[in-house]
Design an enzyme around this catalytic site. Structure first.
Site, PDB file in Angstrom:
ATOM      1  N   GLU A 285       0.857  -1.202   0.000  1.00 22.42           N
ATOM      2  CA  GLU A 285       0.000   0.000   0.000  1.00 22.42           C
ATOM      3  C   GLU A 285       0.886   1.243   0.000  1.00 22.42           C
ATOM      4  O   GLU A 285       1.843   1.333   0.762  1.00 22.42           O
ATOM      5  CB  GLU A 285      -0.892   0.028   1.247  1.00 22.42           C
TER       6      GLU A 285
ATOM      7  N   THR B  56      -4.109   4.727  -1.081  1.00 21.34           N
ATOM      8  CA  THR B  56      -5.188   5.149  -0.184  1.00 21.34           C
ATOM      9  C   THR B  56      -5.893   6.403  -0.713  1.00 21.34           C
ATOM     10  O   THR B  56      -5.344   7.154  -1.522  1.00 21.34           O
ATOM     11  CB  THR B  56      -4.669   5.428   1.235  1.00 21.34           C
TER      12      THR B  56
ATOM     13  N   ARG C  68     -16.066   3.170   3.861  1.00 16.44           N
ATOM     14  CA  ARG C  68     -16.858   4.312   4.319  1.00 16.44           C
ATOM     15  C   ARG C  68     -15.973   5.535   4.532  1.00 16.44           C
ATOM     16  O   ARG C  68     -16.332   6.648   4.196  1.00 16.44           O
ATOM     17  CB  ARG C  68     -17.563   3.978   5.636  1.00 16.44           C
TER      18      ARG C  68
ATOM     19  N   ASP D 112     -13.246   7.406   7.637  1.00 19.05           N
ATOM     20  CA  ASP D 112     -13.424   7.756   9.050  1.00 19.05           C
ATOM     21  C   ASP D 112     -14.381   8.921   9.197  1.00 19.05           C
ATOM     22  O   ASP D 112     -14.528   9.737   8.291  1.00 19.05           O
ATOM     23  CB  ASP D 112     -12.066   8.109   9.679  1.00 19.05           C
TER      24      ASP D 112
ATOM     25  N   ALA E  14     -20.073   1.302   4.094  1.00 17.32           N
ATOM     26  CA  ALA E  14     -19.321   0.745   2.959  1.00 17.32           C
ATOM     27  C   ALA E  14     -20.175  -0.242   2.160  1.00 17.32           C
ATOM     28  O   ALA E  14     -20.069  -0.312   0.934  1.00 17.32           O
ATOM     29  CB  ALA E  14     -18.055   0.063   3.464  1.00 17.32           C
TER      30      ALA E  14
ATOM     31  N   HIS F 221     -14.037  -3.164  14.428  1.00 17.05           N
ATOM     32  CA  HIS F 221     -13.888  -1.737  14.102  1.00 17.05           C
ATOM     33  C   HIS F 221     -14.053  -0.925  15.377  1.00 17.05           C
ATOM     34  O   HIS F 221     -14.788  -1.331  16.281  1.00 17.05           O
ATOM     35  CB  HIS F 221     -14.953  -1.357  13.055  1.00 17.05           C
TER      36      HIS F 221
ATOM     37  N   LYS G 183     -21.304  -6.912   3.705  1.00 16.82           N
ATOM     38  CA  LYS G 183     -20.381  -6.538   2.620  1.00 16.82           C
ATOM     39  C   LYS G 183     -20.275  -7.677   1.605  1.00 16.82           C
ATOM     40  O   LYS G 183     -20.281  -7.444   0.398  1.00 16.82           O
ATOM     41  CB  LYS G 183     -18.997  -6.194   3.187  1.00 16.82           C
TER      42      LYS G 183
ATOM     43  N   GLN H  33      -7.674  -4.719   8.710  1.00 20.06           N
ATOM     44  CA  GLN H  33      -7.014  -3.639   9.449  1.00 20.06           C
ATOM     45  C   GLN H  33      -5.731  -4.215  10.034  1.00 20.06           C
ATOM     46  O   GLN H  33      -5.631  -5.425  10.268  1.00 20.06           O
ATOM     47  CB  GLN H  33      -7.952  -3.166  10.578  1.00 20.06           C
TER      48      GLN H  33
ATOM     49  N   LYS I 116       7.896   3.440   3.091  1.00 17.00           N
ATOM     50  CA  LYS I 116       9.265   3.149   3.555  1.00 17.00           C
ATOM     51  C   LYS I 116       9.800   1.995   2.703  1.00 17.00           C
ATOM     52  O   LYS I 116       9.507   0.821   2.938  1.00 17.00           O
ATOM     53  CB  LYS I 116       9.266   2.800   5.046  1.00 17.00           C
TER      54      LYS I 116
HETATM   55  P1  FAD Z   1     -18.171   0.318   7.329  1.00 15.28           P
HETATM   56  O1  FAD Z   1     -18.088  -1.093   6.892  1.00 15.28           O
HETATM   57  O2  FAD Z   1     -19.282   1.131   6.774  1.00 15.28           O
HETATM   58  O3  FAD Z   1     -18.243   0.314   8.916  1.00 15.28           O
HETATM   59  C1  FAD Z   1     -18.210   1.535   9.664  1.00 15.28           C
HETATM   60  C2  FAD Z   1     -18.913   1.316  11.001  1.00 15.28           C
HETATM   61  O4  FAD Z   1     -20.313   1.160  10.783  1.00 15.28           O
HETATM   62  C3  FAD Z   1     -18.443   0.050  11.709  1.00 15.28           C
HETATM   63  O5  FAD Z   1     -18.430   0.304  13.100  1.00 15.28           O
HETATM   64  C4  FAD Z   1     -19.491  -0.976  11.352  1.00 15.28           C
HETATM   65  O6  FAD Z   1     -19.621  -1.959  12.352  1.00 15.28           O
HETATM   66  C5  FAD Z   1     -20.761  -0.107  11.256  1.00 15.28           C
HETATM   67  N1  FAD Z   1     -21.697  -0.616  10.230  1.00 15.28           N
HETATM   68  C6  FAD Z   1     -21.408  -0.953   8.966  1.00 15.28           C
HETATM   69  N2  FAD Z   1     -22.520  -1.335   8.308  1.00 15.28           N
HETATM   70  C7  FAD Z   1     -23.546  -1.229   9.198  1.00 15.28           C
HETATM   71  C8  FAD Z   1     -24.932  -1.471   9.135  1.00 15.28           C
HETATM   72  N3  FAD Z   1     -25.515  -1.878   7.997  1.00 15.28           N
HETATM   73  N4  FAD Z   1     -25.670  -1.258  10.238  1.00 15.28           N
HETATM   74  C9  FAD Z   1     -25.094  -0.825  11.398  1.00 15.28           C
HETATM   75  N5  FAD Z   1     -23.770  -0.581  11.521  1.00 15.28           N
HETATM   76  C10 FAD Z   1     -23.011  -0.773  10.439  1.00 15.28           C
HETATM   77  N6  FAD Z   1      -9.649   5.251   5.361  1.00 15.28           N
HETATM   78  C11 FAD Z   1      -9.488   6.247   4.471  1.00 15.28           C
HETATM   79  O7  FAD Z   1      -9.877   7.385   4.739  1.00 15.28           O
HETATM   80  N7  FAD Z   1      -8.854   6.027   3.291  1.00 15.28           N
HETATM   81  C12 FAD Z   1      -8.380   4.827   2.915  1.00 15.28           C
HETATM   82  O8  FAD Z   1      -7.835   4.671   1.823  1.00 15.28           O
HETATM   83  C13 FAD Z   1      -8.531   3.747   3.832  1.00 15.28           C
HETATM   84  N8  FAD Z   1      -8.098   2.502   3.537  1.00 15.28           N
HETATM   85  C14 FAD Z   1      -8.330   1.466   4.396  1.00 15.28           C
HETATM   86  C15 FAD Z   1      -7.929   0.174   4.047  1.00 15.28           C
HETATM   87  C16 FAD Z   1      -8.165  -0.889   4.907  1.00 15.28           C
HETATM   88  C17 FAD Z   1      -7.734  -2.285   4.504  1.00 15.28           C
HETATM   89  C18 FAD Z   1      -8.796  -0.670   6.160  1.00 15.28           C
HETATM   90  C19 FAD Z   1      -9.017  -1.806   7.110  1.00 15.28           C
HETATM   91  C20 FAD Z   1      -9.186   0.607   6.520  1.00 15.28           C
HETATM   92  C21 FAD Z   1      -8.982   1.688   5.644  1.00 15.28           C
HETATM   93  N9  FAD Z   1      -9.391   2.986   5.954  1.00 15.28           N
HETATM   94  C22 FAD Z   1      -9.200   4.008   5.067  1.00 15.28           C
HETATM   95  C23 FAD Z   1     -10.049   3.262   7.235  1.00 15.28           C
HETATM   96  C24 FAD Z   1     -11.592   3.132   7.117  1.00 15.28           C
HETATM   97  O9  FAD Z   1     -12.083   4.140   6.287  1.00 15.28           O
HETATM   98  C25 FAD Z   1     -12.150   3.256   8.534  1.00 15.28           C
HETATM   99  O10 FAD Z   1     -11.801   2.133   9.303  1.00 15.28           O
HETATM  100  C26 FAD Z   1     -13.636   3.566   8.608  1.00 15.28           C
HETATM  101  O11 FAD Z   1     -13.902   4.061   9.924  1.00 15.28           O
HETATM  102  C27 FAD Z   1     -14.548   2.378   8.361  1.00 15.28           C
HETATM  103  O12 FAD Z   1     -14.565   2.026   7.054  1.00 15.28           O
HETATM  104  P2  FAD Z   1     -15.364   0.712   6.562  1.00 15.28           P
HETATM  105  O13 FAD Z   1     -15.285   0.705   5.109  1.00 15.28           O
HETATM  106  O14 FAD Z   1     -14.920  -0.480   7.316  1.00 15.28           O
HETATM  107  O15 FAD Z   1     -16.839   1.127   7.036  1.00 15.28           O
END
Ligand code: FAD
Length: 289
Positions: A16, A47, A107, A109, A122, A147, A163, A174, A270
């Site tokens: 990445e 990212t 989604r 942060d 997401a 999460h 998903k 993560q 790095k």
């Molecule tokens: P989601 O899957 O939508 O989950 C977010 C929260 O909502 C979780 O607590 C989940 O339990 C809850 N949730 C989800 N669906 C539902 C539902 N239907 N009903 C109720 N609750 C629900 N961030 C960036 O800004 N840019 C990046 O490029 C980036 N890359 C990443 C790559 C990886 C591999 C990982 C693991 C994380 C990355 N992140 C990135 C961080 C990520 O955006 C955050 O962790 C974010 O807070 C959650 O994203 P998610 O897609 O998992 O969200």
């Protein structure tokens, strides 16, 4: 190439690229990706606006450059917090026009002043991609320790299932520092009928300050083995970073021995760290010598 196709054939190794602040200039991205490409990773991901700090304008162009000029499959991240369907279509149309076949649907942060628009989670984005951009291979994030906003492992599994049902083709974890969390998580996934490949994301820590920040932003546990190594390194930042690299290599070799679908390195750009990990994974037989 589509990442689900690669994962169906082999255990993968990927990198990445992470622009910590602001936009990553194309030339700089090319130098980083070009250096990483020497290790022949299965893909390089970039990212998207991580942590809300810019880097969304150049992602598609960086991925096009990685794939079309350096010959490495690209994975473009996309966050949907605050985005409209038109924003998403514009980005995905650009990717498709440039021949990019892989997107990691996230989604993003929660950041002050950014409210959800057309996508709440997401899984909404994944479903939209699968309906409107069906040619794309779509990955999603997953969380071996849950999460940061998730209450318990049951809820974590439900979200992964949403998903998968929405069409996710693979998952990337993560970061974590204790492999036992991953092994328990993998068992939970099997019980919850998560059938898509799970690529493990690992990040070598670089300092005590950095790992403490990570613990509080993504909720990763810091095992005592890590704390002891940081204490042994003292205040010397280089020694702390070396301890982080050595710890990550041990973690990755253990994961390799325990049969994973893929290993993904959060390089933080790095390059020497990436090369040393690559060598160590050749030594242990995970990668071809
Ligand atoms: P989601 O899957 O939508 O989950 C977010 C929260 O909502 C979780 O607590 C989940 O339990 C809850 N949730 C989800 N669906 C539902 C539902 N239907 N009903 C109720 N609750 C629900 N961030 C960036 O800004 N840019 C990046 O490029 C980036 N890359 C990443 C790559 C990886 C591999 C990982 C693991 C994380 C990355 N992140 C990135 C961080 C990520 O955006 C955050 O962790 C974010 O807070 C959650 O994203 P998610 O897609 O998992 O969200």
């Amino acid at each position: 190439m589509r990442i689900d196709t690669i994962l169906a054939r082999k255990q993968t190794y990927s990198y990445e690229i992470f622009p910590p602040r602001g936009e990553l200039p194309l030339q700089q991205a090319k130098e980083i990706a070009g250096e990483l490409a020497q290790d022949h990773p299965d893909w390089i991901s970039t990212t998207f606006s991580a942590g809300g700090h810019g880097n969304s304008q150049n992602v598609a162009a960086i991925c096009a450059q990685t794939q079309n000029e350096l010959g490495v499959t690209a994975l473009a991240h996309l966050t949907c917090m605050g985005s409209t369907k038109e924003d998403v279509d514009y980005y995905l149309d650009t990717l498709e026009h440039d021949g990019i076949q892989n997107v990691l649907a996230l989604r993003g942060d929660k950041t002050a002043g950014k409210e959800p628009k057309d996508f709440r989670y997401a899984s909404d984005l994944i479903a939209y991609i699968k309906e409107h951009h069906p040619s794309l291979c779509c990955g999603a994030a997953c969380y071996p320790e849950g999460h940061i906003e998730t209450k318990n492992i049951k809820e974590s599994m439900e979200v992964m299932k949403y998903k998968q049902d929405a069409g996710a083709d693979f998952f990337v974890t993560q970061l974590f520092f204790d492999n036992e969390y991953f092994y328990r998580f993998r068992e939970s996934c099997a019980r919850s009928r998560i059938k898509r490949p799970i690529v493990v994301g690992i990040m070598p820590f670089t300092s005590q300050k950095q790992i403490q920040r990570i613990a509080f932003t993504c909720g990763a546990s810091i095992p005592s083995a890590v704390i002891k190594r940081i204490i042994a390194a003292g205040d010397d930042r280089d020694k702390q970073a070396q301890a982080g690299l050595e710890y990550a290599i041990e973690q990755l070799q253990d994961l390799a021995q325990n049969g994973v679908d893929g290993l993904h390195i959060y390089t933080m750009n790095k390059l020497q760290v990436a090369h040393q990990i690559h060598s160590a994974l050749k030594e242990c037989g995970y990668l071809a010598a």
